[in-house]
Design an enzyme around this catalytic site. Structure first.
Site, PDB file in Angstrom:
ATOM      1  CE  LYS A  11      20.310  44.276 -15.350  1.00  0.00           C
ATOM      2  NZ  LYS A  11      21.396  43.353 -15.491  1.00  0.00           N
ATOM      3  CG  ASP A 141      20.996  48.010 -16.867  1.00  0.00           C
ATOM      4  OD1 ASP A 141      21.043  47.728 -18.074  1.00  0.00           O
ATOM      5  OD2 ASP A 141      21.727  47.480 -16.007  1.00  0.00           O
TER       6      ASP A 141
HETATM    7  P1  ATP Z   1      24.966  47.651 -13.203  1.00  0.00           P
HETATM    8  O1  ATP Z   1      23.677  48.403 -13.412  1.00  0.00           O
HETATM    9  O2  ATP Z   1      26.198  48.461 -13.507  1.00  0.00           O
HETATM   10  O3  ATP Z   1      24.950  46.267 -13.779  1.00  0.00           O
HETATM   11  P2  ATP Z   1      24.645  46.359 -10.688  1.00  0.00           P
HETATM   12  O4  ATP Z   1      23.238  46.044 -10.944  1.00  0.00           O
HETATM   13  O5  ATP Z   1      25.614  45.242 -10.695  1.00  0.00           O
HETATM   14  O6  ATP Z   1      25.137  47.487 -11.646  1.00  0.00           O
HETATM   15  P3  ATP Z   1      24.144  48.284  -8.603  1.00  0.00           P
HETATM   16  O7  ATP Z   1      23.467  47.782  -7.383  1.00  0.00           O
HETATM   17  O8  ATP Z   1      23.366  49.152  -9.512  1.00  0.00           O
HETATM   18  O9  ATP Z   1      24.815  47.054  -9.319  1.00  0.00           O
HETATM   19  O10 ATP Z   1      25.447  49.058  -8.072  1.00  0.00           O
HETATM   20  C1  ATP Z   1      26.597  49.325  -8.817  1.00  0.00           C
HETATM   21  C2  ATP Z   1      27.384  50.429  -8.078  1.00  0.00           C
HETATM   22  O11 ATP Z   1      26.666  51.655  -8.186  1.00  0.00           O
HETATM   23  C3  ATP Z   1      27.527  50.179  -6.578  1.00  0.00           C
HETATM   24  O12 ATP Z   1      28.744  49.590  -6.277  1.00  0.00           O
HETATM   25  C4  ATP Z   1      27.388  51.551  -5.951  1.00  0.00           C
HETATM   26  O13 ATP Z   1      28.637  52.088  -5.592  1.00  0.00           O
HETATM   27  C5  ATP Z   1      26.794  52.447  -7.028  1.00  0.00           C
HETATM   28  N1  ATP Z   1      25.449  52.994  -6.709  1.00  0.00           N
HETATM   29  C6  ATP Z   1      25.041  54.227  -6.962  1.00  0.00           C
HETATM   30  N2  ATP Z   1      23.772  54.415  -6.588  1.00  0.00           N
HETATM   31  C7  ATP Z   1      23.341  53.266  -6.074  1.00  0.00           C
HETATM   32  C8  ATP Z   1      22.099  52.833  -5.507  1.00  0.00           C
HETATM   33  N3  ATP Z   1      21.056  53.658  -5.402  1.00  0.00           N
HETATM   34  N4  ATP Z   1      22.011  51.562  -5.102  1.00  0.00           N
HETATM   35  C9  ATP Z   1      23.069  50.734  -5.224  1.00  0.00           C
HETATM   36  N5  ATP Z   1      24.259  51.098  -5.712  1.00  0.00           N
HETATM   37  C10 ATP Z   1      24.400  52.347  -6.154  1.00  0.00           C
END
Ligand code: ATP
Length: 304
Positions: A11, A141
């Site tokens: 997203k 999200d």
């Molecule tokens: P947010 O949804 O909080 O904005 P983001 O989009 O910046 O997060 P994500 O890739 O969702 O980032 O990862 C955030 C943290 O979640 C990572 O640092 C990781 O430790 C944890 N995490 C848990 N499950 C997953 C997954 N399936 N893929 C990636 N990260 C994950």
């Protein structure tokens, strides 16, 4: 059926308005979510036990992502199994294209993908709204990752309202080296605001009008993210990335969510190539991807 394959989109937040900190530590937001064609793929296969493996598209293991129940895909499989009254006997394999901790809801996409895949594998018979309820409990999200398209998110982002949106938009995504922690970016946003009163979060009328008419120029001019200053404060190199895309003629640019991914709106697929080339040439980011939106949320693309 012994295996199900699901794709789920990244997203971007076309507009992200952030309120003051709430008593529970979260912030109320008003956001225009938009799902783009940068997607993770998850395969759920029947197994003797619950396990997960995550790799890049080239098959390189992603050891920095947790593989226990703090992985959002594992948490989703466990939550669904408990709700449906089945044993969580599934092997999950995620091929990640969405940057980790990149502000593009990659973990949420995997959670939504696991819900849809395990729901099909276990034939739980749960309704879409029951899945949406599980999704909201997993993360702010995750409900949007289930539905995709373009939608307004309020509350923590989990309360969704469909948005009337026309057209197809072309995006360039600049993926930074290393991630940013979402709580750190919100804390920096609060610090930069220095305790000044914050109005109710609200998505600008100009942005909603641009989506209604499908006007890319107007959309580019109305992209806005309240977390951008905080992300740039924690990662000053993002300013250079933003500047490079602007010089390449992007219709608009912004840090995606809590960053550090940066997205640029292009006039056309050809213009997106020009912007991508300019970004690659300056080396201000680790990699560059092109994508279009809106696309559907988590959906089954194969079974066997
Ligand atoms: P947010 O949804 O909080 O904005 P983001 O989009 O910046 O997060 P994500 O890739 O969702 O980032 O990862 C955030 C943290 O979640 C990572 O640092 C990781 O430790 C944890 N995490 C848990 N499950 C997953 C997954 N399936 N893929 C990636 N990260 C994950």
């Amino acid at each position: 059926m012994t295996s199900v394959t699901v794709r789920a989109p990244a997203k971007i937040n076309l507009g992200l308005s952030v309120g003051g900190p709430r008593a529970d530590g979260f912030h109320d937001v008003a956001t225009a979510y938009h799902a783009i064609s940068l997607q993770d793929e998850l395969v759920a296969a029947a197994s003797e036990e619950l396990s997960i493996a995550l790799t890049t598209a080239d098959g390189i293991p992603l050891d920095d992502v947790p593989q226990d129940r703090s992985n959002l895909a594992v948490a989703a499989a466990l939550a669904l199994a408990e709700r449906a009254g089945v044993e969580p006997l599934v092997r999950l394999h995620v091929t990640k294209s969405i940057p980790v901790a990149g502000g593009m809801a990659g973990g949420s996409a995997d959670a939504a993908a696991a819900l849809v895949a395990c729901d099909a594998l276990w034939q739980t018979g749960l309704s879409r709204s029951e899945l949406a309820e599980l999704a909201a409990a997993l993360g702010s999200d995750v409900p949007f990752s289930l539905v995709g398209g373009t939608a307004l998110g309020t509350g923590r982002g989990e309360v969704l309202t469909p948005v009337l949106a026309r057209g197809r938009f072309h995006w360039v995504v600049a993926i930074a080296d290393g991630g940013l922690s979402t709580p750190d970016v919100y804390a920096e946003c609060d610090r930069l605001r220095g305790g000044t009163p914050v109005p109710e979060p609200r998505v600008a009328d100009a942005l909603m009008a641009a989506l209604r008419t499908g006007d890319a120029d107007a959309l580019g001019a109305s992209l806005h993210n309240d977390l951008q200053a905080a992300a740039c404060s924690l990662r000053p190199s993002l300013r250079e990335t933003l500047e490079t895309g602007a010089q390449a003629g992007a219709l608009g640019s912004l840090v995606s969510g809590s960053g550090p991914s940066v997205v640029f709106l292009a006039r056309s697929p050809e213009h997106a190539i020009d912007i991508a080339v300019a970004l690659s040439a300056t080396g201000t980011c680790r990699s560059v991807r092109r994508a279009h939106g809106p696309v559907a949320g988590a959906r089954v693309v194969g079974d066997g």
